[in-house]
Design an enzyme around this catalytic site. Structure first.
Site, PDB file in Angstrom:
ATOM      1  N   LEU A  12       0.834  -1.206   0.000  1.00 30.03           N
ATOM      2  CA  LEU A  12       0.000   0.000   0.000  1.00 30.03           C
ATOM      3  C   LEU A  12       0.875   1.265   0.000  1.00 30.03           C
ATOM      4  O   LEU A  12       0.574   2.239  -0.692  1.00 30.03           O
ATOM      5  CB  LEU A  12      -0.921  -0.008   1.229  1.00 30.03           C
ATOM      6  CG  LEU A  12      -1.960   1.106   1.297  1.00 30.03           C
ATOM      7  CD1 LEU A  12      -2.905   1.066   0.080  1.00 30.03           C
ATOM      8  CD2 LEU A  12      -2.789   1.014   2.575  1.00 30.03           C
ATOM      9  N   THR A 100      -8.136  -3.133   9.898  1.00 25.01           N
ATOM     10  CA  THR A 100      -8.482  -4.391   9.237  1.00 25.01           C
ATOM     11  C   THR A 100      -9.867  -4.907   9.622  1.00 25.01           C
ATOM     12  O   THR A 100     -10.366  -4.623  10.717  1.00 25.01           O
ATOM     13  CB  THR A 100      -7.427  -5.455   9.628  1.00 25.01           C
ATOM     14  OG1 THR A 100      -7.870  -6.734   9.193  1.00 25.01           O
ATOM     15  CG2 THR A 100      -7.221  -5.522  11.137  1.00 25.01           C
ATOM     16  N   TYR A 124      -2.869 -10.579  16.218  1.00 23.28           N
ATOM     17  CA  TYR A 124      -2.796  -9.573  15.159  1.00 23.28           C
ATOM     18  C   TYR A 124      -4.010  -8.640  15.232  1.00 23.28           C
ATOM     19  O   TYR A 124      -3.870  -7.415  15.225  1.00 23.28           O
ATOM     20  CB  TYR A 124      -2.748 -10.269  13.787  1.00 23.28           C
ATOM     21  CG  TYR A 124      -3.056  -9.358  12.616  1.00 23.28           C
ATOM     22  CD1 TYR A 124      -2.103  -8.455  12.137  1.00 23.28           C
ATOM     23  CD2 TYR A 124      -4.303  -9.381  11.988  1.00 23.28           C
ATOM     24  CE1 TYR A 124      -2.388  -7.604  11.080  1.00 23.28           C
ATOM     25  CE2 TYR A 124      -4.592  -8.538  10.929  1.00 23.28           C
ATOM     26  CZ  TYR A 124      -3.630  -7.654  10.479  1.00 23.28           C
ATOM     27  OH  TYR A 124      -3.915  -6.807   9.437  1.00 23.28           O
TER      28      TYR A 124
HETATM   29  N1  LIG Z   1      -2.485  -6.903   3.262  1.00 22.04           N
HETATM   30  C1  LIG Z   1      -3.757  -7.019   3.586  1.00 22.04           C
HETATM   31  O1  LIG Z   1      -4.514  -7.817   3.012  1.00 22.04           O
HETATM   32  C2  LIG Z   1      -4.326  -6.142   4.674  1.00 22.04           C
HETATM   33  C3  LIG Z   1      -5.584  -6.484   5.211  1.00 22.04           C
HETATM   34  C4  LIG Z   1      -6.123  -5.675   6.203  1.00 22.04           C
HETATM   35  C5  LIG Z   1      -5.442  -4.562   6.641  1.00 22.04           C
HETATM   36  N2  LIG Z   1      -4.210  -4.273   6.115  1.00 22.04           N
HETATM   37  C6  LIG Z   1      -3.533  -3.074   6.603  1.00 22.04           C
HETATM   38  O2  LIG Z   1      -3.233  -2.225   5.513  1.00 22.04           O
HETATM   39  C7  LIG Z   1      -2.011  -1.513   5.778  1.00 22.04           C
HETATM   40  C8  LIG Z   1      -1.041  -1.717   4.630  1.00 22.04           C
HETATM   41  O3  LIG Z   1      -0.761  -3.115   4.520  1.00 22.04           O
HETATM   42  P1  LIG Z   1       0.192  -3.722   3.394  1.00 22.04           P
HETATM   43  O4  LIG Z   1      -0.455  -4.956   2.892  1.00 22.04           O
HETATM   44  O5  LIG Z   1       0.605  -2.669   2.441  1.00 22.04           O
HETATM   45  O6  LIG Z   1       1.427  -4.148   4.281  1.00 22.04           O
HETATM   46  P2  LIG Z   1       2.843  -4.699   3.802  1.00 22.04           P
HETATM   47  O7  LIG Z   1       2.903  -4.872   2.336  1.00 22.04           O
HETATM   48  O8  LIG Z   1       3.143  -5.853   4.703  1.00 22.04           O
HETATM   49  O9  LIG Z   1       3.774  -3.465   4.179  1.00 22.04           O
HETATM   50  C9  LIG Z   1       3.979  -3.102   5.500  1.00 22.04           C
HETATM   51  C10 LIG Z   1       5.282  -2.352   5.524  1.00 22.04           C
HETATM   52  O10 LIG Z   1       5.504  -1.936   6.872  1.00 22.04           O
HETATM   53  C11 LIG Z   1       6.889  -2.091   7.111  1.00 22.04           C
HETATM   54  N3  LIG Z   1       7.176  -2.179   8.538  1.00 22.04           N
HETATM   55  C12 LIG Z   1       7.058  -3.216   9.377  1.00 22.04           C
HETATM   56  N4  LIG Z   1       7.474  -2.865  10.610  1.00 22.04           N
HETATM   57  C13 LIG Z   1       7.873  -1.579  10.527  1.00 22.04           C
HETATM   58  C14 LIG Z   1       8.415  -0.659  11.448  1.00 22.04           C
HETATM   59  N5  LIG Z   1       8.659  -1.003  12.724  1.00 22.04           N
HETATM   60  N6  LIG Z   1       8.703   0.603  11.036  1.00 22.04           N
HETATM   61  C15 LIG Z   1       8.484   0.966   9.750  1.00 22.04           C
HETATM   62  N7  LIG Z   1       7.986   0.143   8.822  1.00 22.04           N
HETATM   63  C16 LIG Z   1       7.686  -1.118   9.217  1.00 22.04           C
HETATM   64  C17 LIG Z   1       7.256  -3.372   6.398  1.00 22.04           C
HETATM   65  O11 LIG Z   1       8.649  -3.409   6.205  1.00 22.04           O
HETATM   66  P3  LIG Z   1       9.387  -4.837   6.147  1.00 22.04           P
HETATM   67  O12 LIG Z   1       8.967  -5.445   4.851  1.00 22.04           O
HETATM   68  O13 LIG Z   1      10.807  -4.455   6.221  1.00 22.04           O
HETATM   69  O14 LIG Z   1       8.892  -5.624   7.316  1.00 22.04           O
HETATM   70  C18 LIG Z   1       6.483  -3.197   5.090  1.00 22.04           C
HETATM   71  O15 LIG Z   1       7.237  -2.494   4.127  1.00 22.04           O
HETATM   72  C19 LIG Z   1      -1.517  -2.032   7.129  1.00 22.04           C
HETATM   73  O16 LIG Z   1      -1.975  -1.217   8.159  1.00 22.04           O
HETATM   74  C20 LIG Z   1      -2.190  -3.379   7.244  1.00 22.04           C
HETATM   75  O17 LIG Z   1      -2.330  -3.840   8.576  1.00 22.04           O
HETATM   76  C21 LIG Z   1      -3.641  -5.028   5.144  1.00 22.04           C
END
Ligand SMILES: NC(=O)c1ccc[n+]([C@@H]2O[C@H](COP(=O)([O-])OP(=O)(O)OC[C@H]3O[C@@H](n4cnc5c(N)ncnc54)[C@H](OP(=O)(O)O)[C@@H]3O)[C@@H](O)[C@H]2O)c1
Length: 296
Positions: A12, A100, A124
């Site tokens: 995202l 989420t 989570y």
């Molecule tokens: N993916 C889904 O289907 C889904 C569903 C419901 C809600 N969400 C929410 O939507 C949002 C975006 O999700 P996404 O799918 O884009 O997530 P993602 O692809 O997993 O990206 C999350 C990013 O956060 C980084 N991160 C982790 N710990 C960190 C820290 N301490 N400081 C700074 N950065 C950190 C990760 O880096 P590393 O790769 O280095 O760990 C990664 O680049 C999040 O809030 C997630 O909970 C996602």
């Protein structure tokens, strides 16, 4: 005006930075430039960038991993949100944060509204709910609940599969390669197309409706098996489609069964979301174009 995107290397975060870049000065910070669990760094970096808007795309998203790493999950998804929200408050910035569908227990067959009581069933989910609470520390905050994100995978330099792809991205990889595809027949979701969520966020920042929680998912719902079937049909894939139930798969964390979200509140604020079928069609067209490009 400046927007600061934390977690800018995630699926995202990457798209968010791209969508804002047309009209905004973007400070896009991956984890190695801003670790959101470092409270002091959060305040220092945010004060220096002085953004009008902070968009937090960083998260600990390993649903099963959180059961064995609860402290890390809570630090990233819960406590770090407090630091970001407090920093936003200090500099008078708007704070946008993502949560989420997992905050609900899924024991229903009706769409969840923003007023539905959360009942998280896993570490989570609990950590994300705590993050929602802390986000409120910023007076001008938006918590956007998204679900089953797709379409944010990075195109690899070599090979056809998307990197860091989501469940749907991986399903489409399998469909394009003719491999069997498994999909939950008893888990209902409202998928969220990453470009649609990013565009909706930009609109929200522009329109500035009342602060609070908004469900930011594509309109409608389906089981994962139905989504796999719809994708296979559009791709004319020969892959075998195999329905499975949650109980048949060994998973550490509980998966809520019915997590379709109503996005009516967002629509009423002037931001209607396209249907998931429309989003899926655009996404598959993009994947097919990508696959064709690789063959030429
Ligand atoms: N993916 C889904 O289907 C889904 C569903 C419901 C809600 N969400 C929410 O939507 C949002 C975006 O999700 P996404 O799918 O884009 O997530 P993602 O692809 O997993 O990206 C999350 C990013 O956060 C980084 N991160 C982790 N710990 C960190 C820290 N301490 N400081 C700074 N950065 C950190 C990760 O880096 P590393 O790769 O280095 O760990 C990664 O680049 C999040 O809030 C997630 O909970 C996602």
């Amino acid at each position: 005006m400046t927007v600061l995107v934390a977690g800018a290397a995630g699926q995202l975060g990457r798209e968010m930075a791209r969508v804002f870049a047309d009209e905004w000065q973007v400070v896009a910070l991956p984890r190695d430039e801003l670790d959101i669990t470092d409270q002091e760094a959060v305040l220092r970096v945010i004060k220096k960038a002085a953004p009008a808007v902070i968009v937090n795309c960083a998260a600990y998203n390993d649903v099963d991993g959180a059961e064995v790493e609860p402290v890390t999950a809570m630090q990233v998804n819960g406590l770090a949100v407090r630091s970001l929200a407090e920093a936003a408050k200090q500099i008078g910035a708007m704070f946008v944060h993502y949560s989420t569908d997992f905050v609900f227990d899924g024991e229903t067959d009706r769409l969840h509204c923003e007023s539905t009581d959360p009942r998280p069933q896993s570490v989570y989910a609990t950590s994300k709910l705590v993050g929602e609470w802390f986000a409120r520390l910023a007076p001008n905050h938006y918590v956007l609940r998204v679900e089953s994100l797709f379409g944010g995978g990075e195109e690899p330099a070599v090979g056809g599969r998307l990197q860091s792809g989501s469940t749907l991205d991986r399903m489409v990889d399998a469909l394009l390669e003719g491999r069997p595809v498994y999909g939950f027949s008893d888990r209902t979701v409202s998928p969220s197309y990453v470009p649609d969520v990013s565009t909706a966020t930009l609109e929200l920042v522009r329109l500035q409706p009342e602060a609070g929680i908004y469900h930011c998912v594509n309109t409608g719902s389906a089981t994962w098996f139905e989504i796999a079937r719809a994708a296979a049909g559009r791709l004319e894939s020969d892959s075998d489609l195999l329905p499975v139930t949650i109980d048949e798969v060994e998973l550490r964390a509980v998966r809520p069964k019915f997590c379709a979200l109503s996005n009516q509140k967002l629509a009423a604020a002037g931001i209607p979301m396209p249907t998931w079928e429309d989003a899926l069609g655009r996404y598959l067209a993009e994947r097919q174009a990508m696959a064709l490009g690789k063959m030429e």
